[in-house]
Design a protein around this motif. Structure first.
Motif, PDB file in Angstrom:
ATOM      1  N   TYR A 171      34.013  45.944  34.926  1.00  0.00           N
ATOM      2  CA  TYR A 171      32.908  44.995  35.081  1.00  0.00           C
ATOM      3  C   TYR A 171      32.524  44.338  33.761  1.00  0.00           C
ATOM      4  O   TYR A 171      31.787  43.349  33.743  1.00  0.00           O
ATOM      5  N   VAL A 178      34.694  38.940  38.545  1.00  0.00           N
ATOM      6  CA  VAL A 178      33.806  39.555  39.536  1.00  0.00           C
ATOM      7  C   VAL A 178      32.716  38.582  39.951  1.00  0.00           C
ATOM      8  O   VAL A 178      32.408  38.435  41.147  1.00  0.00           O
ATOM      9  N   SER A 179      32.134  37.883  38.981  1.00  0.00           N
ATOM     10  CA  SER A 179      31.051  36.936  39.274  1.00  0.00           C
ATOM     11  C   SER A 179      31.536  35.782  40.123  1.00  0.00           C
ATOM     12  O   SER A 179      30.784  35.240  40.948  1.00  0.00           O
ATOM     13  N   CYS A 182      32.539  37.707  43.810  1.00  0.00           N
ATOM     14  CA  CYS A 182      31.418  38.322  44.537  1.00  0.00           C
ATOM     15  C   CYS A 182      30.186  38.344  43.629  1.00  0.00           C
ATOM     16  O   CYS A 182      29.813  39.403  43.106  1.00  0.00           O
ATOM     17  N   GLN A 184      27.064  38.399  43.975  1.00  0.00           N
ATOM     18  CA  GLN A 184      25.912  39.241  44.294  1.00  0.00           C
ATOM     19  C   GLN A 184      26.048  40.663  43.736  1.00  0.00           C
ATOM     20  O   GLN A 184      25.074  41.406  43.682  1.00  0.00           O
ATOM     21  N   LEU A 185      27.250  41.040  43.304  1.00  0.00           N
ATOM     22  CA  LEU A 185      27.430  42.364  42.707  1.00  0.00           C
ATOM     23  C   LEU A 185      26.682  42.511  41.389  1.00  0.00           C
ATOM     24  O   LEU A 185      26.263  43.610  41.028  1.00  0.00           O
ATOM     25  N   LEU A 186      26.518  41.387  40.658  1.00  0.00           N
ATOM     26  CA  LEU A 186      25.991  41.461  39.296  1.00  0.00           C
ATOM     27  C   LEU A 186      24.836  40.501  39.047  1.00  0.00           C
ATOM     28  O   LEU A 186      24.453  40.303  37.895  1.00  0.00           O
ATOM     29  N   ALA A 191      20.910  44.850  41.597  1.00  0.00           N
ATOM     30  CA  ALA A 191      22.298  44.874  42.055  1.00  0.00           C
ATOM     31  C   ALA A 191      23.162  45.714  41.118  1.00  0.00           C
ATOM     32  O   ALA A 191      24.042  46.465  41.563  1.00  0.00           O
ATOM     33  N   LEU A 195      25.215  49.108  41.960  1.00  0.00           N
ATOM     34  CA  LEU A 195      26.619  49.265  41.600  1.00  0.00           C
ATOM     35  C   LEU A 195      26.836  50.583  40.857  1.00  0.00           C
ATOM     36  O   LEU A 195      27.798  51.313  41.139  1.00  0.00           O
ATOM     37  N   ARG A 198      26.855  53.438  43.279  1.00  0.00           N
ATOM     38  CA  ARG A 198      28.085  53.497  44.078  1.00  0.00           C
ATOM     39  C   ARG A 198      29.249  54.034  43.236  1.00  0.00           C
ATOM     40  O   ARG A 198      30.038  54.860  43.713  1.00  0.00           O
TER      41      ARG A 198
END
Length: 223
Positions: A171, A178-179, A182, A184-186, A191, A195, A198
């Motif tokens: 990440y 990643v951005s 998806c 919304q992950l970061l 969020a 993460l 998880r």
């Protein structure tokens, strides 16, 4: 030349402004391409301040490379891992490790400078490995050694440690990817905290799988 003019920066010391300006310019131009005069103009500081605070341009570069994230909690909490239950230790590790992702532009500049250092090395990476990366890896290995009840650290403990840390490192090095895929992950502190939780769960499953593998191999050897 843009100045470091936001309200927070106005209230910081000349040294702090120089580090922030240096981060901007070294990340953009590298060590060789950056001008100390340009950095001082951006920081609204006298050129002599570099010698006073950092000794020389190389000293300023080292400060820009290491200091912006030096207060990250992952640099402070590694000794706590072996004092906690495994789930809590993993949650602490991932929460602390991912915390810098919440810093927005500052984080992006740090990563840009680190990528540039890999291409145009000055020796700063080796210092970072010795001072920060290696101790953190050793802390995770110690956690695994304790949880797996190992009599000695073996190569598989290192493999597992790199696999666990690598989930979080992705990440950092893959932040833009990643951005894009998806976002919304970061896209918020919440969020990023989710993460971290998880990843702690995934890591616990990996450790359990390795414990089962070791037990299976041990039983096979006995038979």
């Amino acid at each position: 030349m843009p100045k470091i003019q936001d309200n927070a920066a106005k209230n910081t010391s000349a040294r702090s402004r120089l580090v922030l300006a240096a981060l901007h310019i070294f990340a953009e131009k590298g060590f060789e391409g950056a001008s100390t005069r340009e950095i001082c103009e951006m920081a609204e500081a006298n050129i002599s301040a570099i010698r006073y605070y950092f000794g020389d341009k190389a000293g300023l570069y080292r400060a820009a490379f290491t200091e912006p994230m030096c207060d990250a909690p992952c640099r402070r909490n590694t000794t706590a891992y072996t004092t906690l239950a495994l789930p809590d230790a993993l949650k602490l590790f991932f929460r602390d490790f991912l915390d810098p992702l919440k810093r927005g532009e500052e984080f992006r500049l740090v990563m840009k400078l680190h990528f540039r250092e890999m291409i145009e090395p000055t020796g700063a990476w080796q210092q970072e490995i010795d001072a920060e990366i290696k101790p953190q890896h050793e802390a995770i290995v110690a956690l695994l050694t304790q949880h797996l009840v190992l009599t000695r650290v073996d190569i598989d403990a290192h493999r597992l440690a790199f696999a666990i840390i690598g989930m979080a490192v992705h990440y950092y090095v893959g932040h833009e990817v990643v951005s894009a895929i998806c976002p919304q992950l970061l896209n918020s502190p919440k969020a990023i905290d989710t993460l971290a939780e998880r990843l702690a769960g995934y890591a616990a499953a990996m450790i359990e799988a390795d414990a089962n593998r070791r037990l299976s191999e041990s039983n096979h050897e006995k038979n």
